[in-house]
Design an enzyme around this catalytic site. Structure first.
Site, PDB file in Angstrom:
ATOM      1  N   ASP A   1       0.858  -1.171   0.000  1.00  0.00           N
ATOM      2  CA  ASP A   1       0.000   0.000   0.000  1.00  0.00           C
ATOM      3  C   ASP A   1       0.904   1.234   0.000  1.00  0.00           C
ATOM      4  OD1 ASP A   1      -2.536   1.437   0.325  1.00  0.00           O
ATOM      5  OD2 ASP A   1      -1.788   1.877   2.331  1.00  0.00           O
TER       6      ASP A   1
ATOM      7  N   ASP B   1      -0.003   5.219   0.717  1.00  0.00           N
ATOM      8  CA  ASP B   1      -0.109   6.227   1.762  1.00  0.00           C
ATOM      9  C   ASP B   1      -0.136   5.566   3.134  1.00  0.00           C
ATOM     10  OD1 ASP B   1      -0.219   8.875   2.576  1.00  0.00           O
ATOM     11  OD2 ASP B   1      -2.392   8.884   2.695  1.00  0.00           O
TER      12      ASP B   1
END
Length: 333
Positions: free
Chosen positions: A19, A21
């Site tokens: 992932d 952010d």
């Protein structure tokens, strides 16, 4: 309830699905140490895939941003929920199908790459509507699309994230629009992004890997998504998940491994020893007294998080309520 790995994760798994952010960067800056940890993982033979529920940016722009942060990334290393949504549409409708587009350039590019034809909401020949985050989507188009969905037009949503980080703070995400159309139409969309499996399946298809590991900071998207696909996961604590969220994790939101940051890719991961009222590992002992979490001892920050997770989940499963963590402070990494 945590997993155990005798080897560093970068050698135990051949693909890290990262992932962005909260894992690789926060806002406009790289997470401290992330470029170095990721470079070392590649040197150990691990493939890296950068995956995001954000459907607004094409993969090339995401890769460019990563390179600006000092992280080696090519366009083919990035997989977005827009690409996963386009794959879902193409698999059912075939190339050349006309699809109403409510979203930004990332979604438009993904549709074109799959041979689909983006059209306006009033196109009578459209076979589906696809929605994604787009700051310039007009309310009149949303209203028309909602009516068409209620009348039977097939609907694919890139993701259901309720919030999105912006320069001016956390703002409503695409999930708010999804809830609006769902409430009006009574229709549930096919969702491409995490925690649903199309994005993770698309990542493995594009990047490859026989032993994938999901790496994320969100329990309800990254970790739950890994659970749905049946792969192992590493939770890092550089993003939105803190102590209160971790101790309240539902079984499907519980990671295989926990680490303070991406340095956890280069470590073995011992599992805590379960005790009658808690867990112990590496000098730490965690337990619950009168509903409150207690932690004693000394050791590494990662081992602290591991014993806390194990003791808290044991308490949650036994009584149905999360442990009280008021006044408990995690150690610094």
């Amino acid at each position: 309830m945590l997993g155990r790995s005798e080897e560093p994760l970068a050698t135990s798994y051949d693909l890290a699905m990262l992932d962005l952010d909260g894992v690789v960067y926060v806002g406009g800056e790289a997470v401290s140490g992330a470029p170095e940890h990721l470079a070392a993982a590649r040197e150990a033979g691990m493939r890296l895939a950068f995956i995001t529920n954000n459907a607004s940016r094409p993969p090339g722009r995401v890769a460019e941003h990563l390179r600006e942060l000092g992280i080696a990334a090519e366009e083919t290393d990035v997989v977005t929920s827009a690409q996963a949504a386009a794959r879902v549409l193409a698999d059912r409708l075939g190339r050349g199908a006309r699809v109403v587009l409510l979203g930004a350039s990332g979604l438009e590019t993904a549709l074109a790459e799959e041979g689909l034809v983006p059209v306006l909401v009033g196109d009578d020949d459209a076979k589906a509507v696809v929605t994604g985050y787009g700051p310039d989507v007009l309310w009149r188009d949303i209203m028309r699309a909602a009516v068409r969905v209620r009348e039977g037009l097939w609907w694919v949503a890139s993701n259901t994230d309720m919030t999105i980080p912006t320069a001016y703070g956390v703002a409503p995400g695409h999930g708010v629009l999804v809830e609006t159309i769902r409430a009006f139409s009574g229709v549930d969309p096919v969702v491409a992004g995490k925690p649903e499996r199309p994005l993770l399946d698309e990542t493995i298809r594009r990047v490859g890997g026989d032993r994938p590991l999901m790496v994320g900071d969100r329990l309800d998207t990254d970790i739950e998504g890994a659970t749905k696909v049946g792969i192992d996961s590493l939770l890092v604590l550089t993003g939105v998940t803190g102590l209160a969220e971790l101790v309240a994790a539902r079984p499907e939101e519980r990671p295989t491994y926990v680490a303070a940051d991406l340095a956890g890719l280069h470590e073995a991961h011992p599992a805590p020893e379960a005790a009658e009222q808690g867990a112990s590992l590496g000098g730490w002992t965690a337990g619950v007294a009168s509903g409150r979490l207690t932690v004693e001892g000394d050791g590494s920050a990662d081992d602290w998080w591991r014993v806390v997770a194990s003791a808290s989940w044991q308490y949650l499963d036994a009584g149905g309520e999360p442990v009280d963590v008021d006044g408990v402070e995690p150690p610094l990494p």
